[in-house]
Design a protein around this motif. Structure first.
Motif, PDB file in Angstrom:
ATOM      1  N   THR A   1     -12.140 -26.098  46.481  1.00 45.47           N
ATOM      2  CA  THR A   1     -12.919 -25.463  45.409  1.00 45.47           C
ATOM      3  C   THR A   1     -13.028 -26.348  44.167  1.00 45.47           C
ATOM      4  O   THR A   1     -14.135 -26.634  43.717  1.00 45.47           O
TER       5      THR A   1
ATOM      6  N   SER B   1      -8.626 -22.898  48.246  1.00 39.88           N
ATOM      7  CA  SER B   1      -8.687 -22.460  46.848  1.00 39.88           C
ATOM      8  C   SER B   1      -8.229 -23.508  45.845  1.00 39.88           C
ATOM      9  O   SER B   1      -8.724 -23.544  44.726  1.00 39.88           O
TER      10      SER B   1
ATOM     11  N   ARG C   1     -19.875 -20.155  47.154  1.00 38.72           N
ATOM     12  CA  ARG C   1     -20.030 -18.779  47.656  1.00 38.72           C
ATOM     13  C   ARG C   1     -19.764 -18.730  49.155  1.00 38.72           C
ATOM     14  O   ARG C   1     -19.072 -17.836  49.639  1.00 38.72           O
TER      15      ARG C   1
ATOM     16  N   ASP D   1      -4.230 -15.648  43.487  1.00 39.69           N
ATOM     17  CA  ASP D   1      -4.056 -16.662  44.540  1.00 39.69           C
ATOM     18  C   ASP D   1      -2.635 -17.226  44.526  1.00 39.69           C
ATOM     19  O   ASP D   1      -2.025 -17.428  45.580  1.00 39.69           O
TER      20      ASP D   1
ATOM     21  N   PHE E   1     -15.959 -19.319  49.833  1.00 39.83           N
ATOM     22  CA  PHE E   1     -15.132 -18.141  49.544  1.00 39.83           C
ATOM     23  C   PHE E   1     -15.266 -17.097  50.639  1.00 39.83           C
ATOM     24  O   PHE E   1     -14.283 -16.473  51.040  1.00 39.83           O
TER      25      PHE E   1
ATOM     26  N   TRP F   1      -8.251 -14.508  39.037  1.00 41.46           N
ATOM     27  CA  TRP F   1      -8.390 -14.881  40.451  1.00 41.46           C
ATOM     28  C   TRP F   1      -7.300 -15.882  40.830  1.00 41.46           C
ATOM     29  O   TRP F   1      -6.639 -15.738  41.854  1.00 41.46           O
TER      30      TRP F   1
ATOM     31  N   SER G   1     -13.364 -18.345  53.646  1.00 41.98           N
ATOM     32  CA  SER G   1     -11.916 -18.301  53.438  1.00 41.98           C
ATOM     33  C   SER G   1     -11.385 -16.880  53.509  1.00 41.98           C
ATOM     34  O   SER G   1     -10.304 -16.641  54.061  1.00 41.98           O
TER      35      SER G   1
ATOM     36  N   TRP H   1     -11.246  -8.980  45.892  1.00 45.15           N
ATOM     37  CA  TRP H   1     -12.563  -8.774  46.481  1.00 45.15           C
ATOM     38  C   TRP H   1     -13.231  -7.477  46.078  1.00 45.15           C
ATOM     39  O   TRP H   1     -14.457  -7.381  46.106  1.00 45.15           O
TER      40      TRP H   1
ATOM     41  N   MET I   1     -14.384 -10.098  42.528  1.00 43.10           N
ATOM     42  CA  MET I   1     -15.476 -10.834  43.164  1.00 43.10           C
ATOM     43  C   MET I   1     -16.874 -10.311  42.819  1.00 43.10           C
ATOM     44  O   MET I   1     -17.774 -11.128  42.597  1.00 43.10           O
TER      45      MET I   1
END
Length: 149
Positions: A28, A24, A47, A120, A50, A116, A53, A87, A91
Motif C-alpha cells: 500500500t 497493508s 481499491r 491493522d 484492499f 485504519w 486483501s 469494513w 471503509m
C-alpha cells in the motif's frame, strides 16, 4: 488441542500475519512512490488491493476460527471484530473519499487512515500472539515427547 491442530493454527496465523503485513504495510505505501503514475490510477489500484486483501484475510480468519481453540480462538474473535469495524464503519467513508479524489475533487485531511492503521496493528499483534502461543505449545510438546522417548 492436538499438535496437528496447533500446527494448523500456527500456519494459518503466519499466513494471515504475512498477508496483512505485506499488503497493508508494504504494498500500500510503496505504490505511492511510483512517480510517473497518476494519483487516480494509484488510488484505483489501492481499491482493488484492499478488496483482494480482505477476501484473503477473511478466508484465513474463518479457517483460524475453525482451527483455533482456547485463548487463540478468543484472539481470532478480536481480529474478526477489528476487520468488521474497518469494513463496516471506516471503509465506506474512505471509499467515498477515494472516489471523490479519483474524480478530481479536493479532499481534506481525515483521521480515518490513522484509525485504519491502528486496527491493522491490533490485528498484526493478535496474529503474532497466536503464532507465539502455538509455537510455545509445540516447543513444550516436542520437549516432553523427546524426554518420553
Amino acid at each position: 488441542m492436538t499438535d496437528r491442530s496447533v500446527l494448523r493454527t500456527l500456519v494459518l496465523a503466519v499466513a494471515a500475519l504475512a498477508t496483512l503485513f505485506s499488503l497493508s504495510f508494504i504494498a500500500t505505501p510503496v505504490k505511492f512512490l511510483a512517480a510517473d503514475v497518476p494519483m487516480s490510477h494509484l488510488l484505483a489500484v489501492g481499491r482493488v488491493t484492499f478488496r483482494a486483501s480482505i477476501a484473503i484475510e477473511s478466508i484465513l480468519l474463518f479457517a483460524l476460527f475453525v482451527s483455533a481453540r482456547g485463548p487463540s480462538r478468543r484472539l481470532i474473535i478480536v481480529a474478526i471484530a477489528t476487520v468488521a469495524l474497518q469494513w463496516i464503519f471506516i471503509m465506506p467513508e474512505l471509499n467515498d473519499r477515494t472516489m471523490a479524489r479519483i474524480a478530481g475533487a479536493a479532499v481534506g485531511p481525515s483521521a480515518l487512515h490513522h484509525w485504519w492503521i491502528i486496527l491493522d496493528v491490533i490485528r498484526l499483534a493478535t496474529y503474532a500472539f497466536v503464532v507465539h502461543t502455538c509455537s510455545r505449545h509445540l516447543r513444550n510438546t516436542v520437549g516432553t515427547n523427546v524426554l518420553e522417548s
